[in-house]
Design a protein around this motif. Structure first.
Motif, short mmCIF file in Angstrom:
data_model
loop_
_atom_site.label_atom_id
_atom_site.label_comp_id
_atom_site.label_asym_id
_atom_site.label_seq_id
_atom_site.Cartn_x
_atom_site.Cartn_y
_atom_site.Cartn_z
N LYS A 1 0.84 -1.19 0.00
CA LYS A 1 0.00 0.00 0.00
C LYS A 1 0.88 1.24 0.00
O LYS A 1 1.83 1.35 0.77
N GLN A 2 0.56 2.21 -0.87
CA GLN A 2 1.26 3.48 -0.96
C GLN A 2 0.25 4.61 -1.06
O GLN A 2 -0.90 4.40 -1.44
N GLU A 3 0.70 5.80 -0.73
CA GLU A 3 -0.15 6.98 -0.80
C GLU A 3 0.33 7.89 -1.91
O GLU A 3 1.52 8.09 -2.10
N ARG B 1 -6.07 19.78 -2.55
CA ARG B 1 -5.09 18.69 -2.40
C ARG B 1 -5.79 17.47 -1.77
O ARG B 1 -6.55 17.60 -0.82
N ALA B 2 -5.48 16.29 -2.32
CA ALA B 2 -6.10 15.04 -1.83
C ALA B 2 -5.07 13.93 -1.85
O ALA B 2 -4.07 13.98 -2.58
N THR B 3 -5.30 12.95 -1.01
CA THR B 3 -4.41 11.79 -0.90
C THR B 3 -5.14 10.55 -1.40
O THR B 3 -6.25 10.27 -0.97
N ASP C 1 -1.36 1.45 -12.40
CA ASP C 1 -2.75 1.04 -12.47
C ASP C 1 -3.57 2.16 -13.07
O ASP C 1 -3.03 3.17 -13.53
N ASP C 2 -4.89 2.01 -13.05
CA ASP C 2 -5.77 2.97 -13.73
C ASP C 2 -5.65 4.36 -13.12
O ASP C 2 -5.65 5.36 -13.82
N ARG C 3 -5.57 4.42 -11.79
CA ARG C 3 -5.55 5.74 -11.17
C ARG C 3 -4.26 6.47 -11.42
O ARG C 3 -4.23 7.68 -11.63
#
Length: 856
Positions: free
Chosen positions: A78-80, A89-91, A221-223
């Motif tokens: 898992k990474q941010e 701004r969003a994570t 990946d898609d994001r």
């Protein structure tokens, strides 16, 4: 499989004959001599090992603690990812899951068999093809990504050059080579790659907005693809690019979807189907079998010169031509396919046969005491409920006696019910012929003997009414000698029992004779599995729908079973015994009433329980179509015969059209046969319509159109039918005894004029409530809805337009005073003599018998 499994159950589970399983156990060193002996788990494992060794298979090794040959590892990372800047701004959490399978190199693989090797080879080829396709897709995606990255870098370089030119123009220090450089970059189809800008990439401005270095370590990946290359843009630039992207149409990806297995792809070649066509088929069914719209088939038919709508039927040749014209193959549909499937379905149900109760039919002449004999055995009062004291329906009962369970079928003795007696003789195991000792052998007695001999069932003669002073049992035995029925005392094989149904004398001897005969026959049937049997009687109940009385012959009939019964089908909603109590199932030789059929079946039809509703519906519809076709052919022949007969007789034969409606199917059949047999050379009795249940508006309309007389046997007309009858002057006659029907029609047909006794209904009262009185029993609180109700007049109690009781009006009161009559729209209290089962909603019909001069 439990520890106490027997050899018989084990043979059933493994689908092996019991004898073969005993031989295998003996060869394995475990001799058994009884199929019902228990088999332990150890013995099962020992037998399994013996069988594996016999077939050349190695024993399955036990778990010896050796390390496994294959290990599957699941990993998750898992990474941010930070998106945007400032308030926007969003994570975003990016989770990568991976599953790795490790196989031990020294793991021994089993030697594959030929069949398994072929399967493994095909799987390996499929795997290689899938791998090649995946690699091709990956390379194509990689090329598209590289092209997109190159285009993106070129666009960024152009934007940078434009920005530098604008800044230089504002400062007033524009150099000569900048426009030339920009012109060179825009003058070619592919711009030159921009120079490396390590300083700009490492600047704090790019770090705060998000750089490529942040996305390089993230899994693709898609994001991440969605935000790749846009992290360095400002919020306004990203919003502008997003809106412009949304405005453009997404590219079509039929090829990609076809390769990945998602989405719909059009077939590359037309699909050719095998279309099964019978003698006739509707255009809609033909279109459905070819997976086409009905309009396309209609259009093709029009081109061939056939004008047919989507609901019309076409013959086989036309359907075959249009099917071949549309590019499909024609297969001849066998009309007996569904019947063969049903036959195979029934033959598959087999099991162990066990002893079953005997089915005994009581036969004999009218008023010789058949129902009274059965009444004494059942300890009920059945005969009192029949009109005129004679049986007019075929009844089925099963009785718990001291000699075991016995199922009885009570048949009527009137001459008109010959078909009922014949049906009862075919269903039975033993026939009990009841002969009155004071009356001797009568025509229906001889007919019953003939039915028993034709059916090939044993006969027991019950000489009834020996308690009378003029009884002569020896006369009965001598008269039966003429019919080749020889008593045992005369050296024959027929048991004679002298008894009295009124006093109960020698009833036990009759039960002993039935039990003895049943033991000699050794009656057996399969008690488990899907049931089959015969319909004894059927009727239409307004509250419950079609009701069929059936006799189970094989298997077990349960609630919820699907069954096909003649041209009717359905699912069993409820089962009732002869007392009206609901039961869950019925075994062999047990009669029950079945609810849930699609219609009223004919008496004598066979019923079979099937696995699903589809098969039952198909069989019923095919049988109905065959019956309809044969009826149309028969009607056509009758019409031709009528025309020829009329041509030969000049003015033609007179015809008396009748419409017969009765409460049960057996009465309908008996009335039709009896009335049709009355036809003479001068007049022909033609039953143009018949059915079970009350007289409906359609019956009245048919009678009005064809100038027919309606005969209601224990049924009544509803309100809409009465209105049509009164408006058109239709002749409607109600009867409750079959003698009266036959006598009146016979007198008219024979031209014998005289005085006839007609029943005129003078009033009808509706029961609103029931009160209990110590003096009169049940007193019905009624409202007179039609006519007038008079005291000391005969009455009938109707429930759902069906006669349930006929008797006399015992008391008629207004408040506390006795009155002679009560007119319409007036309340009153009515006491029915010797009847206490009146319920709210019933109708009490008051009538009187009048003498009317008969006219032809």
């Amino acid at each position: 499989m439990s520890q106490q499994t027997t050899i018989r159950k084990l043979a059933t589970l493994v689908n092996t004959p019991v004898e073969k399983l005993l031989e295998q156990l003996a060869e394995a060193g475990m001799p058994f001599n009884d199929p019902d002996q228990a088999v332990s788990s150890t013995e099962k494992v020992k037998l399994l090992g013996f069988l594996r060794r016999t077939h050349g298979k190695a024993e399955k090794p036990a778990d010896d603690g050796v390390a496994p040959k294959k290990i599957t590892l699941s990993r998750s990372r898992k990474q941010e990812l930070t998106v945007g800047g400032g308030k926007s701004r969003a994570t975003v959490d990016v989770v990568v899951r991976k599953k790795v399978t490790v196989v031990r190199p020294d793991a021994e693989q089993p030697e594959p068999t030929d069949e398994r090797a072929e399967i493994l080879r095909k799987l390996e080829e499929s795997k290689q093809r899938n791998l090649a396709e995946q690699q091709a897709l990956a390379e194509a995606d990689k090329r598209r990504a590289e092209e997109a990255e190159a285009a993106k870098r070129a666009a960024e370089e152009a934007e940078r050059l434009k920005a530098e030119v604008a800044a230089a123009a504002e400062a007033g220090a524009v150099e000569e080579e900048v426009p030339a450089k920009a012109a060179t970059s825009h003058g070619h189809g592919h711009p030159k790659p921009a120079p490396a800008r390590t300083d700009d990439r490492a600047s704090p401005r790019h770090k705060t907005r998000g750089s490529h270095a942040m996305t390089a370590g993230v899994e693709d990946d898609d994001r991440t693809k969605r935000f790749a290359g846009q992290m360095h843009l400002s919020a306004s630039d990203r919003a502008r690019r997003t809106s412009s992207t949304r405005g453009r149409a997404k590219p079509r990806r039929h090829a990609d979807q076809a390769r990945s297995g998602t989405g719909f792809t059009r077939p590359t070649a037309p699909i050719v189907r095998d279309v099964a066509i019978g003698e006739t088929i509707t255009v809609a069914d033909l279109a459905q079998k070819m997976a086409l719209k009905g309009g396309e088939v209609v259009k093709a038919l029009f081109k061939m010169g056939v004008m047919a709508t989507i609901t019309q039927s076409i013959d086989h040749d036309t359907a075959a031509l249009v099917t071949e014209e549309l590019g499909h193959n024609v297969v001849r549909a066998d009309a007996a396919d569904v019947e063969n499937e049903l036959l195979a379905h029934v033959e598959d149900v087999q099991g162990e046969k066990v002893a079953r109760p005997p089915v005994v039919t009581i036969m004999g002449h009218v008023d010789h005491g058949k129902t009274s004999l059965l009444d004494y055995i059942r300890r009920t009062k059945v005969a009192t409920g029949e009109a005129g004291g004679i049986t007019q329906h075929i009844g089925a009962y099963h009785v718990e006696t001291g000699k075991g369970v016995i199922s009885f079928l009570d048949t009527p003795g009137h001459a008109a019910f010959s078909s009922m007696r014949a049906r009862g003789a075919k269903l039975t195991d033993i026939v009990v012929l009841v002969v009155a000792a004071d009356d001797g052998v009568k025509p229906q007695t001889i007919e019953a003997v003939q039915h028993a001999k034709a059916a090939g069932v044993p006969l027991i003669v019950a000489v009834n009414k020996i308690d009378k002073s003029d009884a002569d049992p020896m006369k009965v035995k001598n008269e039966l000698l003429e019919q080749e029925v020889v008593a045992e005392e005369f050296g024959g094989d027929t048991q004679f029992v002298e008894l009295s149904a009124k006093t109960g004398q020698n009833i036990d001897n009759l039960l002993d004779a039935i039990s003895l005969q049943a033991e000699v026959l050794e009656l057996q049937a399969v008690a488990e599995g899907r049931a089959n049997g015969v319909v004894i009687e059927s009727a239409l109940d307004r509250g419950r729908g079609p009701v069929a009385t059936v006799l189970v012959q094989q298997g077990e009939l349960k609630k919820g079973d699907y069954l096909v019964c003649g041209v009717q089908y359905g699912r069993v909603r409820a089962l009732f015994d002869e007392t009206g109590s609901q039961v869950e199932s019925a075994g062999p030789s047990i009669p029950v009433q079945v609810l849930g059929l699609s219609g009223v079946p004919d008496a004598g039809d066979d019923f079979v329980v099937v696995e699903d509703e589809r098969l039952a519906k198909d069989v019923a519809q095919q049988r109905d179509a065959k019956r309809r076709e044969s009826r149309l052919v028969a009607q056509g022949g009758n019409r031709m015969e009528d025309i020829m007969a009329q041509l030969g007789q000049g003015e033609g034969q007179l015809s008396l059209p009748l419409i017969v409606k009765a409460d049960v199917q057996g009465s309908v059949q008996a009335l039709k046969e009896a009335l049709t047999a009355l036809s003479t050379d001068a007049i022909r009795i033609n039953v143009i319509g018949s059915g079970v249940g009350g007289i409906t508006e359609s019956d009245a309309q048919l009678a009005s159109t064809s100038k027919a007389t309606i005969i209601g046997f224990n049924v009544r007309a509803d309100a809409s039918a009465r209105k049509v009858i009164e408006t058109n002057g239709v002749d409607l006659r109600y009867f409750s005894i079959i003698y009266d029907v036959i006598d009146q029609v016979k007198q008219v047909a024979s031209g014998i004029l005289g005085v006839e006794i007609r029943e005129d209904i003078i009033g009808t009262a509706e029961v609103r409530d029931v009160f209990r009185s110590s003096k009169f029993g049940a007193v019905a609180g009624c409202m007179v809805v039609e006519g007038v109700v008079k005291r000391n007049k005969p009455i009938r109690v109707l429930r759902d337009n069906t006669v349930i009781f006929e008797g006399e009006l015992e008391s008629l009161r207004r408040f506390k005073e006795n009155v002679d009559e009560v007119r319409a729209n007036t309340e009153c209290g009515i006491g029915v003599k010797q009847y206490n089962d009146v319920k709210p909603g019933d109708q009490i019909e008051c009538f009187e018998r009048v003498e009317v001069q008969r006219t032809l």
